[in-house]
Each structure stands twice: as structure tokens, then as C-alpha cells.
Design a protein around this motif. Structure first.
Motif, PDB file in Angstrom:
ATOM      1  N   ASN A 320      53.771 -93.425 -30.454  1.00  0.00           N
ATOM      2  CA  ASN A 320      54.762 -94.164 -31.232  1.00  0.00           C
ATOM      3  C   ASN A 320      55.509 -93.156 -32.082  1.00  0.00           C
ATOM      4  O   ASN A 320      55.296 -91.951 -31.965  1.00  0.00           O
ATOM      5  N   HIS A 321      56.397 -93.627 -32.915  1.00  0.00           N
ATOM      6  CA  HIS A 321      57.263 -92.689 -33.628  1.00  0.00           C
ATOM      7  C   HIS A 321      56.499 -91.836 -34.629  1.00  0.00           C
ATOM      8  O   HIS A 321      57.043 -90.838 -35.120  1.00  0.00           O
ATOM      9  N   ASP A 322      55.258 -92.170 -34.947  1.00  0.00           N
ATOM     10  CA  ASP A 322      54.458 -91.373 -35.874  1.00  0.00           C
ATOM     11  C   ASP A 322      53.643 -90.281 -35.190  1.00  0.00           C
ATOM     12  O   ASP A 322      53.015 -89.479 -35.865  1.00  0.00           O
ATOM     13  N   GLU A 323      53.569 -90.301 -33.864  1.00  0.00           N
ATOM     14  CA  GLU A 323      52.790 -89.259 -33.228  1.00  0.00           C
ATOM     15  C   GLU A 323      53.596 -87.979 -33.191  1.00  0.00           C
ATOM     16  O   GLU A 323      54.813 -88.014 -33.265  1.00  0.00           O
ATOM     17  N   LEU A 324      53.010 -86.856 -33.114  1.00  0.00           N
ATOM     18  CA  LEU A 324      51.590 -86.642 -33.004  1.00  0.00           C
ATOM     19  C   LEU A 324      51.078 -86.159 -34.348  1.00  0.00           C
ATOM     20  O   LEU A 324      50.982 -84.968 -34.597  1.00  0.00           O
ATOM     21  N   THR A 325      50.819 -87.113 -35.240  1.00  0.00           N
ATOM     22  CA  THR A 325      50.350 -86.749 -36.571  1.00  0.00           C
ATOM     23  C   THR A 325      48.912 -86.238 -36.511  1.00  0.00           C
ATOM     24  O   THR A 325      48.085 -86.746 -35.756  1.00  0.00           O
ATOM     25  N   LEU A 326      48.643 -85.206 -37.301  1.00  0.00           N
ATOM     26  CA  LEU A 326      47.314 -84.592 -37.324  1.00  0.00           C
ATOM     27  C   LEU A 326      46.689 -84.685 -38.711  1.00  0.00           C
ATOM     28  O   LEU A 326      45.903 -83.827 -39.111  1.00  0.00           O
ATOM     29  N   GLU A 327      47.028 -85.740 -39.438  1.00  0.00           N
ATOM     30  CA  GLU A 327      46.424 -85.926 -40.757  1.00  0.00           C
ATOM     31  C   GLU A 327      44.956 -86.330 -40.644  1.00  0.00           C
ATOM     32  O   GLU A 327      44.125 -85.926 -41.459  1.00  0.00           O
ATOM     33  N   MET A 328      44.631 -87.158 -39.648  1.00  0.00           N
ATOM     34  CA  MET A 328      43.277 -87.692 -39.541  1.00  0.00           C
ATOM     35  C   MET A 328      42.440 -86.909 -38.535  1.00  0.00           C
ATOM     36  O   MET A 328      41.834 -87.470 -37.622  1.00  0.00           O
ATOM     37  N   VAL A 329      42.451 -85.588 -38.670  1.00  0.00           N
ATOM     38  CA  VAL A 329      41.548 -84.714 -37.918  1.00  0.00           C
ATOM     39  C   VAL A 329      40.994 -83.697 -38.908  1.00  0.00           C
ATOM     40  O   VAL A 329      41.528 -83.523 -40.010  1.00  0.00           O
ATOM     41  N   THR A 330      39.926 -83.016 -38.523  1.00  0.00           N
ATOM     42  CA  THR A 330      39.383 -81.960 -39.379  1.00  0.00           C
ATOM     43  C   THR A 330      40.286 -80.730 -39.297  1.00  0.00           C
ATOM     44  O   THR A 330      41.131 -80.617 -38.400  1.00  0.00           O
ATOM     45  N   ASP A 331      40.128 -79.810 -40.217  1.00  0.00           N
ATOM     46  CA  ASP A 331      40.914 -78.573 -40.183  1.00  0.00           C
ATOM     47  C   ASP A 331      40.683 -77.827 -38.875  1.00  0.00           C
ATOM     48  O   ASP A 331      41.622 -77.267 -38.287  1.00  0.00           O
ATOM     49  N   GLN A 332      39.429 -77.804 -38.405  1.00  0.00           N
ATOM     50  CA  GLN A 332      39.120 -77.126 -37.151  1.00  0.00           C
ATOM     51  C   GLN A 332      39.810 -77.809 -35.980  1.00  0.00           C
ATOM     52  O   GLN A 332      40.370 -77.137 -35.096  1.00  0.00           O
ATOM     53  N   GLU A 333      39.790 -79.141 -35.964  1.00  0.00           N
ATOM     54  CA  GLU A 333      40.444 -79.874 -34.879  1.00  0.00           C
ATOM     55  C   GLU A 333      41.960 -79.672 -34.925  1.00  0.00           C
ATOM     56  O   GLU A 333      42.610 -79.543 -33.876  1.00  0.00           O
ATOM     57  N   ARG A 334      42.523 -79.608 -36.132  1.00  0.00           N
ATOM     58  CA  ARG A 334      43.972 -79.398 -36.249  1.00  0.00           C
ATOM     59  C   ARG A 334      44.354 -78.019 -35.712  1.00  0.00           C
ATOM     60  O   ARG A 334      45.354 -77.871 -34.995  1.00  0.00           O
ATOM     61  N   ASP A 335      43.570 -77.017 -36.043  1.00  0.00           N
ATOM     62  CA  ASP A 335      43.848 -75.668 -35.526  1.00  0.00           C
ATOM     63  C   ASP A 335      43.800 -75.663 -34.007  1.00  0.00           C
ATOM     64  O   ASP A 335      44.640 -75.024 -33.346  1.00  0.00           O
ATOM     65  N   TYR A 336      42.822 -76.374 -33.448  1.00  0.00           N
ATOM     66  CA  TYR A 336      42.721 -76.435 -31.990  1.00  0.00           C
ATOM     67  C   TYR A 336      43.962 -77.113 -31.390  1.00  0.00           C
ATOM     68  O   TYR A 336      44.516 -76.628 -30.400  1.00  0.00           O
ATOM     69  N   MET A 337      44.374 -78.239 -31.996  1.00  0.00           N
ATOM     70  CA  MET A 337      45.529 -78.967 -31.458  1.00  0.00           C
ATOM     71  C   MET A 337      46.804 -78.124 -31.530  1.00  0.00           C
ATOM     72  O   MET A 337      47.630 -78.152 -30.613  1.00  0.00           O
ATOM     73  N   TYR A 338      46.968 -77.369 -32.600  1.00  0.00           N
ATOM     74  CA  TYR A 338      48.132 -76.490 -32.688  1.00  0.00           C
ATOM     75  C   TYR A 338      48.088 -75.425 -31.597  1.00  0.00           C
ATOM     76  O   TYR A 338      49.106 -75.111 -30.967  1.00  0.00           O
ATOM     77  N   ARG A 339      46.901 -74.858 -31.376  1.00  0.00           N
ATOM     78  CA  ARG A 339      46.794 -73.832 -30.324  1.00  0.00           C
ATOM     79  C   ARG A 339      47.032 -74.439 -28.940  1.00  0.00           C
ATOM     80  O   ARG A 339      47.654 -73.810 -28.076  1.00  0.00           O
ATOM     81  N   ALA A 340      46.547 -75.636 -28.731  1.00  0.00           N
ATOM     82  CA  ALA A 340      46.628 -76.248 -27.403  1.00  0.00           C
ATOM     83  C   ALA A 340      48.004 -76.817 -27.096  1.00  0.00           C
ATOM     84  O   ALA A 340      48.456 -76.770 -25.943  1.00  0.00           O
ATOM     85  N   TYR A 341      48.682 -77.355 -28.113  1.00  0.00           N
ATOM     86  CA  TYR A 341      49.896 -78.119 -27.850  1.00  0.00           C
ATOM     87  C   TYR A 341      51.135 -77.635 -28.591  1.00  0.00           C
ATOM     88  O   TYR A 341      52.240 -78.100 -28.270  1.00  0.00           O
ATOM     89  N   ALA A 342      50.993 -76.735 -29.557  1.00  0.00           N
ATOM     90  CA  ALA A 342      52.170 -76.368 -30.357  1.00  0.00           C
ATOM     91  C   ALA A 342      52.087 -74.920 -30.815  1.00  0.00           C
ATOM     92  O   ALA A 342      52.163 -74.615 -32.007  1.00  0.00           O
ATOM     93  N   GLN A 343      51.963 -74.009 -29.877  1.00  0.00           N
ATOM     94  CA  GLN A 343      51.925 -72.600 -30.254  1.00  0.00           C
ATOM     95  C   GLN A 343      53.256 -72.150 -30.841  1.00  0.00           C
ATOM     96  O   GLN A 343      53.295 -71.267 -31.702  1.00  0.00           O
ATOM     97  N   ASP A 344      54.350 -72.745 -30.378  1.00  0.00           N
ATOM     98  CA  ASP A 344      55.666 -72.463 -30.940  1.00  0.00           C
ATOM     99  C   ASP A 344      55.768 -73.163 -32.301  1.00  0.00           C
ATOM    100  O   ASP A 344      55.666 -74.395 -32.373  1.00  0.00           O
ATOM    101  N   PRO A 345      55.962 -72.422 -33.392  1.00  0.00           N
ATOM    102  CA  PRO A 345      56.021 -73.051 -34.726  1.00  0.00           C
ATOM    103  C   PRO A 345      57.090 -74.132 -34.836  1.00  0.00           C
ATOM    104  O   PRO A 345      56.974 -75.044 -35.654  1.00  0.00           O
TER     105      PRO A 345
END
Length: 365
Positions: A320-345
């Protein structure tokens, strides 16, 4: 106060729990279908596509804000709760949409953005010129000292340095949990609560089937708290639900509470607050599970989400229009998601990721 409107003649079949297995299709009117070739989607365009949506198996349409607005936050900065953005159509067009959708067995869910308004709303323009401490001034939250409520986090970290902004007309700071052009309403003022009740009546009397309550955890402020999920918020929701059940049985309230399951589930109350609540923590874990080829992140979150009232339901969503929000993940999970899906800043925004689904998944079918 709004003038009383005639009810839409169409009536959906009685099913008080219709939302429990609803297939909800979110759409933004301005970008969905343009019926008059002016480059902007409109309500007649949505009506033209109702048969298509019915063929998809859609049982409810969730419309993003369609009200008059400066559009500095895609319509979530509302300047008038009782009308339609002229680019999208008219109230007559909207009534026809309700009739045509209901005729096809499709319900309509709209937005009740009650935490804040646009700074162009007549309430704010009146408030900033009203005498400090007066009823009209107190439609919003003001202070002389911007250190107040310092434990409340800043949500839009990329664009806002504080939850307070100075208003030179009022000569005070006003409170905003989101953008500085969206001052928060003051729900400690009974007049504000009555105004919101009247807005709800206006649209439900017209025939709307459900309302998404935007940013509902942030309605009240208290010192020495994070100003989220406060008891006063739940008391207000119980009053709102009671009024709705009495006047409009069979309608639905959907909470947008970007919180962990325990806090989000609180917005169900004892089955006497919101009927539905979006499940924000499950969404990033769907993408996490997909990339790791491991179901554990999803199963783990579902197991934390089972204990809800019988008459309530989670709103599970992939997009939905709020994805892909990473507020409700742990810091470790957020780092993983950035590496996996958003390496480009450039693919990162606030505390989340902004990419379309195809590039997000490497265009891999």
C-alpha cells in the motif's frame, strides 16, 4: 457544522462482519483512471472501472484522501472535510460512485484523517488569529516553549527537525507529528471531538461503508510519555465507535497504527474500538522471508498476533502507499532489508524503502 445530506439510496446486504474476509483494493483517484483526458484521474473514471474491479474479486475499495487540499502530502493535508477536490469530481459524482459500487456488491472505504489538518484549513487559520486560551485557538496544540513533549519521536526524520513549528501570526509554536504544514488537532478540546463526530456522520449518512483512521496513535499528548498509544486515545475511539454503532450499524473503522502487534491490537479494544487494524510488522517480514527463503519471520510475527477479539480482523497487506516502511523491525532486520533491497541510498526514505515491486524483486518473475 455541516449541513445534513440526503442518504444514498443504495443499501448493501446486511453482514456486520463483512470486513473479516474482505478483499480490499486501495486506489488513488488522481492516478487510477482519467475519464476526461485532462491528465488527472477522477471519480467518473473509477465508476467506469467498477466492472473491472468486480472481475478481480474486489469486495471493497479503499479511496485515498479526495478532499480539497494543497496536496503537499498527497491529500493527507486536508483543507475541507466536507467536499471533493475539484480535480477529481463533485459530491454528486461521489454519490453516484457509492450507488454503482453498492449495486455490484462493492463497499467503499474512505479516509478519516483526524490527527491533523492542513495549515490552510479554516480551523487553523481561525485558530492562529484567535485569543490564546480561547476555544477556537485551542483547536490545535500551542506552546511558548518548544521543549514540551520532548520524549515524542520525530517521524519524518528526513524533513523535520522538531515536532514544533513557530507561527508568526499566533506568536506561538504549534505541534505537528508529521510535516510542519500539518498542525495536529487538539483532542483535549471537546469542540474538536464534536467536529470529528460530525465529519463521520456526514460521510456515513451519505452511504460510505468504512473509514480508515489515519495516524490514530498520535491523537493526544502528555508530558513524560512518547505521546503514542495513550489511554485518552482509546477512550476517544470507544466514544467514536459507540456513536457509529448506534447511528450506523454495519459500518467499519480501520486503524492505521504503525505499531508492534501488542500495541496495534490495543486498537481493537474489547471489540469496541476499531473493527480492523493494519498489520504493519507483517509486511516487511513477507519481503524478508522471500529473500531469505525462510518462513520464520512471518510465522514468528503471526504467532504474536493471534489473540484479538472475535469480531475484529487484521488488515494484512503486501503493498500500500505506506510500504515499504521499516519502523516495525529491529535495527538488525532494518540493516538487512537495506542491504537486500535498497543498497542505493536514493531508494531509502525516512525509515523505509521506496521502490516499485518489479525492481524491488530484481525484475524476477
Amino acid at each position: 457544522m455541516a449541513k445534513k445530506q440526503a442518504r444514498t439510496v443504495s443499501v448493501m446486504a446486511e453482514d456486520p462482519l463483512w470486513y473479516k474476509d474482505a478483499v480490499i483494493y486501495e486506489l488513488h483517484i488522481k492516478s487510477f483512471f482519467d475519464s476526461n483526458n485532462d491528465g488527472i484521474g477522477d471519480i467518473p473514471g473509477v465508476i467506469q472501472k467498477l466492472d473491472y474491479l468486480q472481475e478481480l474479486g474486489v469486495s471493497a475499495i479503499w479511496l485515498l484522501p479526495f478532499y480539497p487540499s494543497p496536496l503537499l502530502d498527497d491529500g493527507y493535508d486536508i483543507a475541507d472535510y466536507y467536499n471533493i477536490n475539484a480535480h477529481y469530481g463533485t459530491l454528486s459524482d461521489f454519490r453516484r460512485l457509492l450507488r454503482e459500487a453498492h449495486r455490484r456488491g462493492i463497499r467503499i472505504i474512505t479516509e478519516l484523517v483526524i490527527n491533523h489538518t492542513s495549515d490552510q484549513h479554516k480551523w487553523f487559520q481561525r485558530a492562529r488569529r484567535a485569543k490564546p486560551g480561547s476555544v477556537h485557538r485551542d483547536y490545535y496544540v500551542w506552546t511558548d516553549k518548544p521543549e514540551k513533549y520532548e520524549d515524542a519521536r520525530i517521524i519524518f526524520t528526513d524533513s523535520e527537525a522538531s515536532n514544533w513549528s513557530w507561527d508568526p501570526v499566533a506568536g506561538q509554536y504549534y505541534w505537528h507529528r508529521f510535516y510542519h504544514h500539518q498542525p495536529d488537532l487538539n483532542f483535549d478540546n471537546p469542540r474538536v471531538c464534536e467536529e470529528i463526530f460530525t465529519v463521520l456522520d456526514f460521510w456515513f449518512e451519505m452511504g460510505v461503508d468504512g473509514m480508515r483512521l489515519d495516524a490514530v496513535p498520535y491523537l493526544f499528548e502528555r508530558e513524560d510519555t512518547n505521546c503514542e498509544n495513550l489511554p485518552e486515545t482509546h477512550a476517544f475511539l470507544k466514544a467514536l465507535r459507540s456513536r457509529m454503532d448506534e447511528k450506523f450499524p454495519g459500518r467499519m473503522l480501520l486503524a492505521e497504527a504503525n505499531q508492534w502487534p501488542e500495541d496495534a491490537a490495543a486498537y481493537f479494544g474489547d471489540g469496541d474500538e476499531c473493527h480492523m487494524c493494519f498489520h504493519f510488522p507483517i509486511m516487511p517480514r513477507l519481503f524478508m522471508a522471500l529473500r531469505t527463503e525462510d518462513r520464520f519471520p512471518v510465522i514468528d510475527m503471526l504467532e504474536q498476533s493471534m489473540n484479538i477479539p472475535e469480531n475484529c480482523q487484521w488488515g494484512m497487506f503486501l503493498r500500500n502507499h505506506d510500504e515499504l516502511t521499516l519502523e516495525m523491525v529491529t535495527d538488525q532486520e532494518r540493516d538487512y532489508m537495506y542491504r537486500a533491497y535498497a543498497q542505493d541510498p536514493r531508494a531509502r526514505i525516512n525509515v523505509g524503502i521506496r521502490r516499485r515491486l518489479a525492481p524491488l524483486l530484481d525484475n524476477n518473475r
